[in-house]
Design a protein around this motif. Structure first.
Motif, PDB file in Angstrom:
ATOM      1  N   THR A 112       0.812  -1.224   0.000  1.00 16.74           N
ATOM      2  CA  THR A 112       0.000   0.000   0.000  1.00 16.74           C
ATOM      3  C   THR A 112       0.846   1.274   0.000  1.00 16.74           C
ATOM      4  OG1 THR A 112      -1.479  -1.221   1.437  1.00 16.74           O
ATOM      5  CG2 THR A 112      -1.979   1.084   1.122  1.00 16.74           C
ATOM      6  N   ASP A 113       1.849   1.323   0.876  1.00 20.20           N
ATOM      7  CA  ASP A 113       2.656   2.546   1.002  1.00 20.20           C
ATOM      8  C   ASP A 113       3.272   2.938  -0.339  1.00 20.20           C
ATOM      9  OD1 ASP A 113       2.009   2.405   3.590  1.00 20.20           O
ATOM     10  OD2 ASP A 113       4.012   1.882   4.343  1.00 20.20           O
ATOM     11  N   MET A 114       3.811   1.943  -1.013  1.00 17.24           N
ATOM     12  CA  MET A 114       4.445   2.193  -2.305  1.00 17.24           C
ATOM     13  C   MET A 114       3.409   2.699  -3.309  1.00 17.24           C
ATOM     14  SD  MET A 114       7.693   1.395  -2.288  1.00 17.24           S
ATOM     15  CE  MET A 114       7.939   2.056  -0.678  1.00 17.24           C
ATOM     16  N   PHE A 115       2.232   2.083  -3.282  1.00 13.85           N
ATOM     17  CA  PHE A 115       1.181   2.448  -4.228  1.00 13.85           C
ATOM     18  C   PHE A 115       0.724   3.879  -4.000  1.00 13.85           C
ATOM     19  CE2 PHE A 115      -3.452   2.344  -5.360  1.00 13.85           C
ATOM     20  CZ  PHE A 115      -3.277   2.212  -6.722  1.00 13.85           C
ATOM     21  N   LEU A 116       0.587   4.259  -2.735  1.00 14.81           N
ATOM     22  CA  LEU A 116       0.075   5.599  -2.427  1.00 14.81           C
ATOM     23  C   LEU A 116       1.068   6.698  -2.786  1.00 14.81           C
ATOM     24  CD1 LEU A 116      -1.836   4.980   0.938  1.00 14.81           C
ATOM     25  CD2 LEU A 116      -2.730   5.046  -1.402  1.00 14.81           C
ATOM     26  N   THR A 117       2.328   6.341  -2.912  1.00 17.94           N
ATOM     27  CA  THR A 117       3.336   7.353  -3.271  1.00 17.94           C
ATOM     28  C   THR A 117       3.893   7.112  -4.683  1.00 17.94           C
ATOM     29  OG1 THR A 117       5.044   5.987  -2.241  1.00 17.94           O
ATOM     30  CG2 THR A 117       4.090   7.723  -0.873  1.00 17.94           C
ATOM     31  N   PHE A 118       3.201   6.271  -5.446  1.00 11.21           N
ATOM     32  CA  PHE A 118       3.756   5.851  -6.737  1.00 11.21           C
ATOM     33  C   PHE A 118       4.094   7.032  -7.660  1.00 11.21           C
ATOM     34  CE2 PHE A 118       3.199   4.734 -11.202  1.00 11.21           C
ATOM     35  CZ  PHE A 118       4.196   3.785 -11.321  1.00 11.21           C
ATOM     36  N   HIS A 119       3.221   8.048  -7.660  1.00 17.19           N
ATOM     37  CA  HIS A 119       3.423   9.195  -8.561  1.00 17.19           C
ATOM     38  C   HIS A 119       4.687   9.976  -8.211  1.00 17.19           C
ATOM     39  CE1 HIS A 119       0.934  10.178  -5.112  1.00 17.19           C
ATOM     40  NE2 HIS A 119       1.423  11.397  -5.163  1.00 17.19           N
ATOM     41  N   LEU A 120       5.249   9.728  -7.017  1.00 16.45           N
ATOM     42  CA  LEU A 120       6.465  10.445  -6.604  1.00 16.45           C
ATOM     43  C   LEU A 120       7.741   9.664  -6.942  1.00 16.45           C
ATOM     44  CD1 LEU A 120       5.200  11.589  -3.077  1.00 16.45           C
ATOM     45  CD2 LEU A 120       5.142  12.887  -5.233  1.00 16.45           C
ATOM     46  N   ALA A 135      -1.351  -3.618  -6.453  1.00 15.53           N
ATOM     47  CA  ALA A 135      -1.086  -3.211  -5.070  1.00 15.53           C
ATOM     48  C   ALA A 135      -1.887  -4.084  -4.119  1.00 15.53           C
ATOM     49  CB  ALA A 135      -1.468  -1.749  -4.878  1.00 15.53           C
ATOM     50  N   PHE A 136      -1.233  -4.485  -3.035  1.00 16.67           N
ATOM     51  CA  PHE A 136      -1.956  -5.287  -2.045  1.00 16.67           C
ATOM     52  C   PHE A 136      -1.894  -4.614  -0.697  1.00 16.67           C
ATOM     53  CE2 PHE A 136       1.972  -7.271  -3.534  1.00 16.67           C
ATOM     54  CZ  PHE A 136       2.826  -6.976  -2.488  1.00 16.67           C
ATOM     55  N   GLN A 150      -6.591   6.870  -4.913  1.00 22.47           N
ATOM     56  CA  GLN A 150      -5.294   6.814  -5.578  1.00 22.47           C
ATOM     57  C   GLN A 150      -5.411   6.174  -6.969  1.00 22.47           C
ATOM     58  OE1 GLN A 150      -2.606   8.223  -5.115  1.00 22.47           O
ATOM     59  NE2 GLN A 150      -0.838   7.022  -5.796  1.00 22.47           N
ATOM     60  N   ARG A 151      -6.294   5.183  -7.060  1.00 30.70           N
ATOM     61  CA  ARG A 151      -6.511   4.527  -8.356  1.00 30.70           C
ATOM     62  C   ARG A 151      -7.059   5.552  -9.351  1.00 30.70           C
ATOM     63  NH1 ARG A 151      -9.432  -0.161  -6.438  1.00 30.70           N
ATOM     64  NH2 ARG A 151     -11.281   1.061  -6.978  1.00 30.70           N
ATOM     65  N   MET A 166      -5.868  -5.018  -4.208  1.00 27.58           N
ATOM     66  CA  MET A 166      -6.529  -6.069  -3.419  1.00 27.58           C
ATOM     67  C   MET A 166      -6.157  -5.935  -1.951  1.00 27.58           C
ATOM     68  SD  MET A 166      -4.229  -9.360  -4.437  1.00 27.58           S
ATOM     69  CE  MET A 166      -3.702  -9.033  -6.081  1.00 27.58           C
ATOM     70  N   THR A 167      -7.089  -6.302  -1.101  1.00 26.72           N
ATOM     71  CA  THR A 167      -6.762  -6.402   0.318  1.00 26.72           C
ATOM     72  C   THR A 167      -6.676  -7.878   0.630  1.00 26.72           C
ATOM     73  OG1 THR A 167      -7.899  -4.345   0.793  1.00 26.72           O
ATOM     74  CG2 THR A 167      -7.456  -5.789   2.652  1.00 26.72           C
TER      75      THR A 167
END
Ligand SMILES: [Fe+2]
Ligand SMILES: [Fe+2]
Length: 405
Positions: A112-120, A135-136, A150-151, A166-167
């Motif tokens: 999740t952390d990586m996904f939420l900051t992906f644009h950076l 992303a999981f 974020q999606r 996915m969770t």
């Protein structure tokens, strides 16, 4: 072909990584999974006690083999980022993988952390050009309310990019920092695949400092597993457990039986070249048949390694040494290991139940039956039979006849 790419520090690779990789690989129906330990990650510094890259690679390989065994999806562990000079960018890795597999559908796996900051990240537009994002969520909190905005944001910023979120149910949340801190106390064992934990203990990583020559069984068990192919772990645990029961029934030392059972195949996964290197190192002299037969070599190198690294005594050494061929006039412990290896619960071959029954009725009759089965099988396959196996059989036949006379 669908290829999943899962990068990370893997410092160390733990059960959170393993469960995430397995769930994502099954969900995406991957044809292959690549695990890529990061060199110098751009987004964070490695901890001060981070093991050398060669160790992170070895631990990731152990975890990868377990994932492959569990999912039946081929897993490759790549050192491409570890061997790259300078900062390690995912965009570079994906460009290279796209060149290597131009027709493959690539998926980048992340938490999740990586996904939420992906644009950076560095060059995100290049990443999404080559790969979809998977992303999981690793905790209950990482649900749709976190993923959905974020999606939508990424979908707008990078039109056409593929995103799956996915969770994962039942996924344990593991902090690598806490994991490393709990290594010395043993607290972290439950958060690691046993073979990875064993590798950490054996290589004295993360401040662990066990004396390998004076290990308890709970310490030796994961260490023994770290020497094996993932698919052989069940066999070795089965051999050790069966050896203890046989030792108790027939009056051998149960502790020695367990140690020998755990270590009997410790060099089995090595190649011929590696086996021969060990023979050279330990001054092991080989006969003509042994020089060609990998299966025979591992008993000799395994015994030597067990003595050198773990300081096993002569009784254990000999039980490992004779576990493949047998020999005339074996000790009870040698018979126990030979037969435990033969009849442990995962063994499945025609006649195994009869052999099991016989072994539990009478150790020597069981041993003779085991030796005869081996000779018969080798004859059927047209394989040469080691002279020790034949003399072991003839010795027991002679004893049986003595008994009848
Ligand atoms: Fe073996
Ligand atoms: Fe074995």
């Amino acid at each position: 072909m669908k290829i999943g790419i899962y990068g990370g520090s893997f410092n160390p690779p733990h059960l959170g990584h393993l469960a995430a990789a397995e769930s994502a690989a099954r969900y995406l129906e991957l044809d292959r999974l690549m695990l890529i330990p990061a060199g110098i990650p751009p987004h964070k510094q490695l901890s001060a006690d981070a093991p050398a890259p060669v160790h992170r690679l070895a631990m990731t390989r152990l975890m990868g083999a377990q994932i492959e065994l569990d999912t039946l999806i081929p897993v490759e562990v790549s050192d491409m980022e570890l061997t790259r000079e300078g900062k390690s960018y995912t965009s570079d890795t994906l460009r290279l993988l796209h060149e290597r597999y131009p027709d493959a559908e690539l998926w980048l796996l992340m938490g999740t952390d990586m996904f939420l900051t992906f644009h950076l990240w560095h060059a995100p537009e290049e990443i999404v050009r080559h790969a979809g994002l998977c992303a999981f969520g690793r905790t209950e909190r990482d649900g749709e309310e976190v993923f959905a905005p974020q999606r939508a944001f990424l979908g707008e910023k990078f039109p056409g990019c593929r995103i799956v979120t996915m969770t994962l149910p039942n996924l344990v949340e593991i902090s690598s920092t806490e994991l490393r801190a709990g290594m010395v106390s043993g607290e972290s064992e439950k958060m690691l695949a046993p073979q990875v934990y064993g590798y950490i203990l054996r290589e004295h990583l993360y401040g662990t400092n066990l004396d390998l020559k004076h290990l308890t069984i709970p310490q030796l068990r994961p260490i023994a597993l770290s020497y094996l192919k993932a698919k052989r772990c069940a066999h070795v645990l089965g051999t050790a457990a069966t050896a203890v029961k046989l030792a108790e029934k027939y009056g051998a030392d149960a502790h020695r039986a367990e140690v020998a059972g755990l270590l009997h195949d410790c060099t089995k996964k090595l190649s011929m070249a590696e086996q021969l290197a060990l023979c050279e190192r330990y001054g092991i002299v080989l006969d003509e048949l042994e020089k060609k037969a990998l299966k025979l070599l591992h008993a000799k190198t395994g015994a030597a390694l067990a003595r050198d690294v773990f300081g096993v005594d002569d009784e254990i050494y000999n039980a490992i040494l004779w576990h493949t061929t047998g020999k005339p006039n074996m000790t009870v412990l040698e018979k126990v290991i030979y037969l435990a290896d033969f009849i442990e619960p995962t063994r499945d071959f025609p006649g195994v139940d009869t052999l099991r029954r016989t072994v539990w009725e009478d150790l020597d009759r069981g041993l003779l039956m085991g030796l005869e089965m081996t000779v018969e099988e080798m004859q059927e396959m047209g394989s040469p039979i080691h002279v020790n196996t034949l003399t072991a059989r003839d010795y027991l036949r002679g004893k049986e006849n003595e008994g009848k006379a």
